[in-house]
Scaffold this motif. Structure first.
Motif, short mmCIF file in Angstrom:
data_model
loop_
_atom_site.label_atom_id
_atom_site.label_comp_id
_atom_site.label_asym_id
_atom_site.label_seq_id
_atom_site.Cartn_x
_atom_site.Cartn_y
_atom_site.Cartn_z
N VAL A 46 30.42 57.08 72.05
CA VAL A 46 29.82 56.18 73.03
C VAL A 46 28.31 56.37 73.15
N ARG A 47 27.76 57.37 72.47
CA ARG A 47 26.33 57.62 72.62
C ARG A 47 25.50 56.48 72.00
N GLY A 48 25.86 56.06 70.78
CA GLY A 48 25.11 55.00 70.11
C GLY A 48 25.22 53.67 70.81
N ILE A 49 26.46 53.26 71.12
CA ILE A 49 26.65 51.97 71.80
C ILE A 49 26.09 52.02 73.21
N GLY A 50 26.10 53.21 73.82
CA GLY A 50 25.50 53.33 75.15
C GLY A 50 23.99 53.16 75.11
N LEU A 51 23.36 53.71 74.06
CA LEU A 51 21.91 53.53 73.92
C LEU A 51 21.57 52.07 73.68
N ALA A 52 22.35 51.39 72.82
CA ALA A 52 22.10 49.97 72.56
C ALA A 52 22.29 49.13 73.82
N ALA A 53 23.34 49.44 74.58
CA ALA A 53 23.58 48.70 75.83
C ALA A 53 22.47 48.95 76.84
N SER A 54 21.97 50.18 76.91
CA SER A 54 20.89 50.48 77.85
C SER A 54 19.62 49.70 77.50
N ILE A 55 19.30 49.65 76.21
CA ILE A 55 18.11 48.90 75.79
C ILE A 55 18.28 47.41 76.11
N ALA A 56 19.47 46.88 75.81
CA ALA A 56 19.71 45.46 76.08
C ALA A 56 19.63 45.14 77.57
N VAL A 57 20.16 46.02 78.40
CA VAL A 57 20.09 45.81 79.86
C VAL A 57 18.64 45.85 80.33
N GLY A 58 17.85 46.80 79.81
CA GLY A 58 16.44 46.87 80.20
C GLY A 58 15.66 45.65 79.76
N VAL A 59 15.90 45.17 78.54
CA VAL A 59 15.21 43.97 78.05
C VAL A 59 15.60 42.75 78.88
N THR A 60 16.88 42.65 79.23
CA THR A 60 17.34 41.53 80.06
C THR A 60 16.64 41.53 81.41
N ALA A 61 16.55 42.69 82.03
CA ALA A 61 15.87 42.77 83.33
C ALA A 61 14.40 42.40 83.20
N ALA A 62 13.76 42.80 82.12
CA ALA A 62 12.34 42.46 81.93
C ALA A 62 12.15 40.96 81.78
N PHE A 63 13.02 40.32 81.01
CA PHE A 63 12.90 38.87 80.82
C PHE A 63 13.20 38.11 82.12
N TYR A 64 14.17 38.61 82.91
CA TYR A 64 14.44 37.93 84.17
C TYR A 64 13.27 38.09 85.13
N LEU A 65 12.67 39.27 85.13
CA LEU A 65 11.50 39.48 86.00
C LEU A 65 10.38 38.52 85.60
N LEU A 66 10.19 38.32 84.30
CA LEU A 66 9.19 37.37 83.84
C LEU A 66 9.55 35.95 84.24
N SER A 67 10.84 35.62 84.18
CA SER A 67 11.28 34.29 84.59
C SER A 67 11.12 34.09 86.09
N ALA A 68 11.36 35.14 86.88
CA ALA A 68 11.19 35.01 88.33
C ALA A 68 9.74 34.84 88.73
N LEU A 69 8.82 35.36 87.90
CA LEU A 69 7.38 35.21 88.17
C LEU A 69 6.79 33.95 87.56
N ALA A 70 7.62 33.15 86.91
CA ALA A 70 7.13 31.91 86.31
C ALA A 70 6.47 30.96 87.32
N PRO A 91 14.64 33.31 76.22
CA PRO A 91 14.86 34.72 75.84
C PRO A 91 15.72 35.48 76.84
N PHE A 92 15.63 35.13 78.11
CA PHE A 92 16.48 35.80 79.09
C PHE A 92 17.95 35.51 78.83
N VAL A 93 18.29 34.27 78.50
CA VAL A 93 19.69 33.92 78.23
C VAL A 93 20.21 34.68 77.02
N VAL A 94 19.40 34.74 75.95
CA VAL A 94 19.82 35.45 74.74
C VAL A 94 20.01 36.95 75.04
#
Length: 332
Positions: free
Chosen positions: A51-75, A108-111
């Motif tokens: 679970v270490r590898g898939i956990g790292l990938a999921a963590s990165i994806a969750v962080g990127v998603t939050a960053a894109f939503y924050l950018l969308s909220a500031l649109a 990008p947020f949806v993807v």
């Protein structure tokens, strides 16, 4: 004459195979990790998943998603700037730039959101399946709910947090649900519900804006709309950041704990018994040199020579047969 004092036999305390702490015969389980006494870290024969590898990938994806939503909220900030510029220039075409910018940051947020959802579901299923192989674990829901819980409507408001809480308790050696799980799920619900409600309200207010902008009041209506949308987006944006941060920490902690436990049940390296030496990891007998003896070559059996049969004196020796050659017979 006084009797000599009785000596209490000295015993070596049994160590837990999961956490390494000393156990007590007064309890049926380790008081640190709750593994039953004498049980291994992982039940032999049951499958476990990394679970270490898939956990790292999921963590990165969750962080990127939050960053894109924050950018969308500031649109709406870009919408305010462009609406004021359109008012100063008297050019309504500038207002389309705000719409294009909002679409550009929403895609990008949806993807990223869909990617993070797939990785989180895979990680949840693997982590849930692993605890079935941990002695002392107390599974609450079946493995299938680790996937279906995220997808079934209305159930996805309750089931995922129960699955993750179960995984966290049995992986982090807790009897109660960690507070990090509560913070993650509460902020996730605020984000999910707030994002839907405020998006719908923004769409309704945008539909009421004048399509043909002719006077300063029309431009001002666009400025007011973007200012209101920015304030409404603040609540789900903050909740999204809190949910993402807490969930990333949760994923990393659970993944590290499970990988460490699986590693305790896995031999460091495969080895075969050494002839004339000692097996690695076993104590050296008293009086031995303590060195490993290299394998000695086994003597090979020598071939036995068989005496050739003696020819009889009455029988003339036969000449060897010569195979016929191509092209005819010899002496022809």
């Amino acid at each position: 004459m006084r009797a000599p004092p009785r000596r209490t036999p000295w015993t070596v305390p049994m160590l837990c195979q999961t956490c390494g702490d000393a156990t007590s015969p007064n309890f049926n389980e380790c008081q640190n990790c709750y593994t039953p006494l004498g049980q291994p870290a992982v039940t032999p024969g049951l499958e476990t998943h990394a679970v270490r590898g898939i956990g790292l990938a999921a963590s990165i994806a969750v962080g990127v998603t939050a960053a894109f939503y924050l950018l969308s909220a500031l649109a709406p900030v870009a919408g305010i700037v462009l609406a004021r510029q359109a008012e100063r220039d008297g050019d309504s075409e500038v207002l389309f730039g705000a719409v294009l910018f909002e679409v550009a940051v929403s895609l990008p947020f949806v993807v990223a959101y869909l990617t993070a959802a797939v990785l989180v579901i895979i990680w949840t299923w693997r982590a849930r399946k692993n605890i079935d192989a941990f002695p002392g674990a107390l599974p609450v829901l079946g493995q299938g709910w680790a996937i279906a819980g995220w997808l079934v409507p209305f159930a996805n408001f309750v089931v995922p947090v129960r699955v993750v809480a179960n995984i966290a308790r049995d992986s982090l050696w807790r009897r109660s649900t960690p507070w990090l799980v509560v913070i993650w799920w509460a902020s996730w619900l605020v984000f999910s519900v707030g994002e839907r409600l405020f998006t719908r309200k923004n769409d309704l207010e945008y539909a009421q804006l004048p399509e043909t902008v002719v006077d300063p009041a029309d431009y001002r209506a666009y400025v007011d709309y973007y200012q209101g949308a920015l304030g409404r987006n603040a609540i789900p944006a903050i909740a999204c950041v809190v949910a993402a941060a807490s969930f990333i920490v949760l994923i990393r902690k659970i993944s590290a704990a499970q990988q460490d436990r699986i590693a305790r049940a896995t031999p460091a390296w495969p080895y075969a018994p050494v002839p004339g030496g000692f097996v690695p990891g076993t104590p050296v007998p008293a009086g031995a040199s303590g060195t490993f003896a290299p394998p000695q070559p086994q003597p090979q059996p020598q071939p036995q020579s068989v005496p050739a049969p003696q020819a009889s004196a009455d029988t003339p020796p036969a000449s060897p047969q010569v195979p016929p050659m191509a092209g005819g017979t010899i002496g022809a």
